[in-house]
Design an enzyme around this catalytic site. Structure first.
Site, mmCIF file in Angstrom:
data_model
loop_
_atom_site.group_PDB
_atom_site.id
_atom_site.type_symbol
_atom_site.label_atom_id
_atom_site.label_comp_id
_atom_site.label_asym_id
_atom_site.label_seq_id
_atom_site.Cartn_x
_atom_site.Cartn_y
_atom_site.Cartn_z
ATOM 1 N N ASP A 207 0.876 -1.225 0.108
ATOM 2 C CA ASP A 207 -0.137 0.134 -0.012
ATOM 3 C C ASP A 207 0.834 1.157 -0.236
ATOM 4 O O ASP A 207 0.293 2.250 -0.157
ATOM 5 C CB ASP A 207 -0.749 -0.108 1.390
ATOM 6 C CG ASP A 207 -1.883 1.058 1.213
ATOM 7 O OD1 ASP A 207 -2.697 1.539 0.343
ATOM 8 O OD2 ASP A 207 -1.983 1.969 2.252
ATOM 9 N N MET B 217 -7.512 5.958 3.120
ATOM 10 C CA MET B 217 -7.487 6.907 1.972
ATOM 11 C C MET B 217 -6.465 7.120 1.267
ATOM 12 O O MET B 217 -6.593 7.916 0.344
ATOM 13 C CB MET B 217 -7.804 8.500 2.921
ATOM 14 C CG MET B 217 -8.957 8.155 3.812
ATOM 15 S SD MET B 217 -10.795 8.214 2.892
ATOM 16 C CE MET B 217 -10.520 9.423 1.623
ATOM 17 N N ARG B 218 -5.402 6.554 1.602
ATOM 18 C CA ARG B 218 -4.158 6.771 0.626
ATOM 19 C C ARG B 218 -4.678 6.533 -0.875
ATOM 20 O O ARG B 218 -4.155 7.121 -1.707
ATOM 21 C CB ARG B 218 -2.919 5.965 0.855
ATOM 22 C CG ARG B 218 -1.746 6.084 0.342
ATOM 23 C CD ARG B 218 -0.501 5.129 0.860
ATOM 24 N NE ARG B 218 -0.104 5.774 2.134
ATOM 25 C CZ ARG B 218 0.044 5.069 3.126
ATOM 26 N NH1 ARG B 218 -0.382 3.813 3.320
ATOM 27 N NH2 ARG B 218 0.403 5.637 4.339
ATOM 28 N N ALA B 219 -5.235 5.484 -1.012
ATOM 29 C CA ALA B 219 -5.422 5.193 -2.579
ATOM 30 C C ALA B 219 -6.291 6.298 -3.248
ATOM 31 O O ALA B 219 -6.050 6.517 -4.299
ATOM 32 C CB ALA B 219 -6.726 3.858 -2.768
#
Length: 671
Positions: free
Chosen positions: A193, A274-276
């Site tokens: 991720d 929320m990184r995506a």
């Protein structure tokens, strides 16, 4: 200095080139992880990218590449005055798999820090890579603590080095590129991720394209300078396009419609955190700038999803990365808005793909001569290759549902590779003592160092408050943590195991143990036996995915050559002991304990088991015997091995405690 292979001469590999170029346009995308089989131009493309990166202005003499326009106020070589500076090419720094922590982040001179209070700092690879490219080949084989340090620096844009209260901080912003072959093991999902984008690469199966790969590679090997000169025009044009896209990037508008599509897509594919969303937004913006536009279109969002989401959907090591493109299109269609009524992407400046190789002096594009590589290997143990004596062979049974297993561990204290299974002396963990350093000091034991120096202060002429410390006083902290082991499975695939429901349960248990091995960072191998012989269906590897595939296709039938399975395991462990002597093995025998075929099969099996017992190999026998009447043969085998036996039910984590006991304790009970 060797001439790198031109980026524009790479054949095909559009996703790979696009992912690298987007990061060159916008380093905030977060780097790229390149997954693929060996010989697919992964390393060639990364090294070629460095020649396209714009030059960087640096403060003259600064080891940390400070920007003269805005020098880092905390730079260890500072403070620097703004202005001036010199230009140099962007660097590509390679991080070796076997690098130490000090080589990565840098090291403090502990002796000077204690005696003089001076922060004498030797920069590491993170400092060298600042404002350039940091390339990690085979990133999946990098030790976990190094990966953590690397990705933390990439996320924060700074590196921190701390040794016994003495700390140094410096800027470390770089384009992070990792390459890996999934056959050699996967990265943990939480580490996957942290890479902004991922691309899958494979060798082309088209004859013409493979021919062009070889033709270009041979031409490059014959005369690298002449080959590079032939592509110099295309390289210059691509470099100029990167510069233009960087300049346009601040003007790109990410409208509410595109932002809603990004959020809806991440929600539809159930990615964690929320990184995506953030990575997709940055990638879509970079795609628009790369295409020469100031507005983000739906097609930019779609392409960003294909690059940013597949690796974030893995929940366990047996999940293949990927994205359902039909579902993606439906989600984008359902959340399309007025912001997407934009100019035709196929018009001038449209499209987010990198320039194709057929725009250059030849036709397709490159890779390495090895780029066209091995075809898919047929799975070992398939039914059509079964020995003739394995009459009554049954089709492969599906594996049962995996479960959380009890912890299997090797007794004693090892010194193997860092992992999470057995006790070991490691660089990380709790401090258990001190010793004189053997080589460079890495972890100071402060109390032991002070204790060693204290008796000599008067003789050394100490007059002030400072402690007079010499190199002989330094003490290395001895730490205890966990190591990864070699878990070798020996699986009975004979007729006595052939009942479909029973074999499904056995496969489910082995699959559960494989999942546990993945989480504990072990190497795994698998030997199966049936008919007249045993077979090494999976040589020791870090890829539990490969073991799961072999297990899924494993047929059953025939006699039970238990001794052959144990002897084959003995040969495998002997070879692995020479290859990696510090990695301790754990033998897991999955059988009901029966032995048939040949003269005195039971006696032969007992003698083979004693070979492992004599060499002190830790072992566990998973007893697969079922039914109201039990012969207890697996327990007898465990005693010969010097190990312990557990049933399938006892293997579960929620069953009785005390699954694996110390080998010496087991021997005492047997005596």
């Amino acid at each position: 200095m060797s001439t790198p292979y031109p980026f524009t001469a790479i054949v095909g590999q559009d996703d790979l080139r696009l992912g690298l170029l987007l990061n060159a346009v916008s380093p905030a995308v977060g780097g790229v992880l390149v997954r693929g089989e060996k010989g697919t131009a992964k390393s060639t493309a990364v090294r070629a990218l460095a020649a396209l990166m714009p030059e960087v202005a640096v403060v003259a003499g600064c080891r940390f590449s400070c920007d003269p326009g805005s020098p880092d106020p905390a730079c260890p070589d500072g403070p620097h005055e703004a202005g001036g500076g010199v230009s140099r090419p962007a660097r590509t720094v390679e991080l070796p798999v076997g690098a130490s922590e000090d080589r990565l982040v840098g090291a403090l001179d502990i002796e000077r820090a204690l005696a003089e209070g001076v922060k004498a700092f030797e920069p590491g690879l993170l400092a060298d890579a600042h404002r350039g490219i940091l390339y990690v080949d085979e990133v999946n084989l990098l030790h976990d603590h190094l990966v953590d340090l690397l990705l933390d620096a990439a996320a924060m844009g700074a590196s921190y080095v701390e040794r016994e209260g003495v700390s140094v901080r410096h800027a470390a912003r770089f384009l992070l590129v990792g390459t890996m072959n999934p056959e050699e093991g996967e990265l943990r999902p939480q580490l996957l991720d942290r890479f902004g984008l991922t691309v899958e690469v494979s060798a082309s199966r088209e004859t013409d394209q493979r021919v062009e790969v070889v033709r270009r590679r041979l031409a490059y090997d014959d005369d690298p300078a002449a080959f590079a000169a032939k592509w110099a025009g295309e390289e210059a044009a691509l470099r100029a396009r990167i510069v233009a896209a960087r300049a346009l990037l601040p003007e790109v508008r990410l409208g509410d419609g595109a932002l809603r599509q990004i959020a809806a897509t991440c929600a539809a594919f159930e990615v964690d955190g929320m990184r995506a969303d953030i990575v997709m937004a940055r990638t879509a913006t970079a795609l628009a700038a790369w295409a020469g536009r100031t507005d983000v279109l739906a097609e930019d969002v779609r392409q960003a999803a294909l690059l940013a989401l597949p690796h974030r959907r893995r929940r366990n090591p047996f999940d293949a990365p990927g994205l359902d493109e039909d579902k993606l299109d439906d989600t984008l269609e359902q959340n399309s808005g007025s912001d997407d009524d934009e100019p035709d992407p196929d018009g001038p400046g449209g499209g987010g793909q990198p320039p194709q190789g057929d725009d250059g002096p030849d036709s397709p594009s490159q890779g390495e001569a090895e780029q066209g590589d091995t075809p898919a290997e047929p799975e070992a143990g398939e039914g059509q290759h079964a020995p003739a004596a394995s009459g009554g062979e049954q089709a492969a049974a599906p594996a049962g549902e995996p479960f959380r297993t009890k912890t299997l561990s090797v007794p004693g204290l090892g010194e193997g590779a860092a992992g999470r299974r057995s006790r070991a002396r490691t660089e990380h963990g709790r401090t258990t003592g001190a010793r004189r350093p053997q080589g460079a000091l890495t972890k100071l034991h402060l109390a032991a160092t002070v204790q060693a120096a204290a008796p000599h202060q008067r003789a050394r002429g100490r007059s002030g408050r400072g402690l007079v410390v010499r190199r002989d006083d330094l003490r290395q902290a001895v730490r205890e943590g966990r190591e990864g082991n070699l878990v070798l499975f020996v699986v009975d695939a004979s007729g006595s195991m052939a009942a479909r429901q029973r074999m499904s349960a056995v496969k489910g248990a082995v699959l559960s143990l494989l999942l546990d091995a993945y989480q504990r960072r072990d190497k795994v191998g698998m030997v199966t036996f049936r008919g007249k012989e045993a077979e090494l269906v999976l040589p020791p590897t870090s890829s539990v995915d490969a073991a799961a595939v072999r297990l899924e296709t494993l047929p059953t039938g025939g006699r039970t050559p238990l001794s052959a399975g144990l002897l084959k395991a003995h040969d495998v462990l002997r070879v692995e002991r020479l290859r990696d002597p510090s990695r301790r093995p754990l033998l897991v025998v999955v059988t009901d304990g029966r032995a048939t075929g040949g003269p005195e099969p039971v006696a032969l099996a007992a003698r083979a088991a004693r070979l492992h017992e004599v060499e002190g190999v830790a072992s566990v026998v998973v007893d697969c015997e079922s039914g109201p009447v039990r012969l207890g043969l697996a327990g007898e085998l465990a005693r010969e091995l010097g190990g312990t036996a557990v049933t399938l039910d006892e293997l579960r984590a929620d069953s009785i405690a005390g699954l694996v006991k110390d080998v010496q304790e087991t021997n005492r009970r047997a005596a």
